[in-house]
Write an enzyme that holds these catalytic residues in place. Structure first.
Site, short mmCIF file in Angstrom:
data_model
loop_
_atom_site.label_atom_id
_atom_site.label_comp_id
_atom_site.label_asym_id
_atom_site.label_seq_id
_atom_site.Cartn_x
_atom_site.Cartn_y
_atom_site.Cartn_z
N ASP A 71 1.01 -0.59 0.23
CA ASP A 71 0.52 0.16 -0.24
C ASP A 71 0.81 1.09 0.47
O ASP A 71 1.85 1.11 0.60
CB ASP A 71 -1.03 0.14 1.17
CG ASP A 71 -2.15 1.17 1.51
OD1 ASP A 71 -3.07 1.38 0.66
OD2 ASP A 71 -1.52 1.92 1.80
N GLU A 111 0.91 -0.57 -4.97
CA GLU A 111 -0.19 1.17 -5.12
C GLU A 111 1.23 2.32 -5.32
O GLU A 111 1.68 2.33 -4.62
CB GLU A 111 -1.23 1.23 -4.41
CG GLU A 111 -2.00 1.92 -4.71
CD GLU A 111 -2.27 2.65 -3.32
OE1 GLU A 111 -3.65 3.07 -3.94
OE2 GLU A 111 -2.12 2.95 -1.85
#
Length: 471
Positions: free
Chosen positions: A230, A271
């Site tokens: 993330d 990401e």
């Protein structure tokens, strides 16, 4: 009907070429995979065991529904056929979404136990599916014991987070420095996304060692097949810059080497929510792959607006930017408006929106790259911001309470369109969106030349036509 809505994007038949160039590509398992993103809280509440009927999806509920995703039998066509799962955060957390972690080595008790995760791994692997888990290394929860201890300037963990006597200027628009003194005065800690998510100081070697330790734990002790990482463009700041710094890239390269040493088959996808030229900087040394956001928006909005030129331009840019196949091709995720909501906004009828959804899926699942399907997209679930409305319960059965998601009070109500948008209604309907996804995923799995071949995109005379082929 307007002129614009009469126009349609035509996809030429993609030839299946035996000369697929496999020898030029490493044979990592993830190159063959079709991923399915699961928000465990919203997928399926278990029907047996201690968490049954509590209104929250859990790992046991996911195990019960695995046959919907892949039943392990290549001769059947009643499952979706995906070959890998991405689980949104499942570590212990005080929030519904899980991106603020308080214990990196413990499955959230609302989802089950570490043993439940191991049982899920066994059940998935038995069906030929891999599992990667969302891993948050940019920040923790402000309730994490590390941060609680870090607030003491004399603590050995004080440097595990980013502290300053005065806020330091950044290029980020929102408030990022949060005071701990009276009236929110200093000292200040850095939390890019929210005061409840203080950023870890990955310049500190002890912090980095701790992140490596819990990551190895998931790969070795819990046998995960990799990570979706993330917010990785924000790992290390070079004030005022807070994204994609040279130190961030170098840290990730070291992290990737350490994870490959722990498990050579581990897949690391990140990401990096940015333009293609910035995302490509991470591949292949810092990450195995990253999500292609520019292409995702181009496909969905291009299909909505019958703008094939935009899609073609994004395809060409992605193909030129990355090593072959090392980017994720997707249409939506848990932070983005659902595809059907976007397409209905550009359609005069539901039938037109459905046709566009099938076309978007066809483009996604016949292009090079690693496909990721967000749960519920295959049945046309809808949803717009705020975020919880993008992550509502899976719509299984219109006749059961709470769309068949739970027998209890659901943590969030299913969308009102469940009566028409659900798995049961579409399962036996050959023309449904679900049946389209099933056929496309099987086509991709059975014909690897779709994604391994030497991709070519001939110029189309019609601006509303998108054409590509494998020579």
């Amino acid at each position: 009907m307007t002129r614009r809505t009469r126009r349609s994007i035509c996809l030429t038949s993609v030839s299946l070429c035996a000369l697929c160039g496999e020898s030029a590509l490493a044979q990592e398992w993830w190159r063959d995979a079709v991923f399915y993103e699961v928000f465990v809280r919203s997928f399926a509440d278990s029907t047996e065991g201690p968490l049954a009927g509590d209104g929250v999806g859990d790992l046991r509920g996911l195990i019960e529904r695995l046959d919907y995703l892949n039943d392990g039998d290549a001769d059947t066509a009643t499952d979706l056929g995906v070959t890998a799962l991405w689980l949104m955060p499942i570590c212990q957390s005080p929030s519904y979404h899980g991106y603020d972690v308080v214990d990196y080595k413990l499955v959230d008790d609302e989802y089950g136990t570490n043993q439940d995760f191991l049982d899920l791994i066994d059940a998935a692997h038995a069906r030929g599916m891999r599992i990667i888990v969302d891993t948050v290394i940019n920040h923790s929860s402000s309730d994490h014991p590390w941060f609680v201890e870090s607030r003491d300037p004399g603590s050995p963990k004080h440097d595990w987070y980013v502290w300053s006597d005065q806020p330091i200027r950044t290029t980020w628009e929102q408030r990022v420095w949060h005071g701990t003194g009276r009236g929110s005065a200093g000292p200040y800690y850095f939390g890019l996304f929210w005061r409840g998510m203080p950023d870890l100081n990955l310049r500190d070697p002890d912090t980095t060692a701790a992140v490596h330790d819990f990551s190895r734990f998931w790969l070795t002790d819990l046998r995960a097949d990799g990570f979706r990482l993330d917010a990785v463009r924000h790992l290390i700041e070079d004030w005022p810059v807070v994204e994609t710094t040279p130190e961030t890239l170098a840290w990730l390269e070291d992290y990737r080497r350490a994870m490959k040493a722990a498990n050579p088959d581990a897949f690391l996808i990140g990401e990096v929510w940015s333009s293609t030229d910035q995302v490509a900087r991470y591949i292949p040394d810092a990450l195995d792959a990253a999500f292609e956001f520019d292409l995702a928006f181009a496909i969905v909005e291009g299909v909505r607006d019958a703008d094939a030129t935009r899609i073609a331009r994004a395809i060409d840019t992605a193909q030129a930017a990355y090593p072959p196949g090392q980017y994720a091709i997707f249409l939506a995720n848990h932070d983005m408006q659902r595809v059907m909501t976007t397409l209905r906004a550009g359609s005069e009828t539901d039938a037109e929106a459905l046709a566009k959804a099938k076309l978007a899926a066809t483009i996604q699942l016949t292009l090079p790259g690693i496909p990721f399907v967000y749960y519920g997209e295959e049945i046309g679930m809808t949803g717009a911001k705020p975020d919880p409305d993008l992550r509502t319960p899976m719509q299984w059965n219109p006749d059961a309470a709470n769309a068949g998601f739970t027998t209890g009070e659901p943590w969030r109500q299913p969308h009102a369109d469940t009566a028409n948008t659900n798995v049961r209604a579409q399962s036996d309907e050959p023309a449904s969106l679900l049946s389209t996804y099933r056929r496309l995923i099987r086509l991709r799995t059975e014909h690897p030349s779709l994604w391994r071949g030497r991709f070519a995109r001939p110029q189309a005379d019609n601006p509303a036509a998108l054409a590509y082929r494998l020579p």
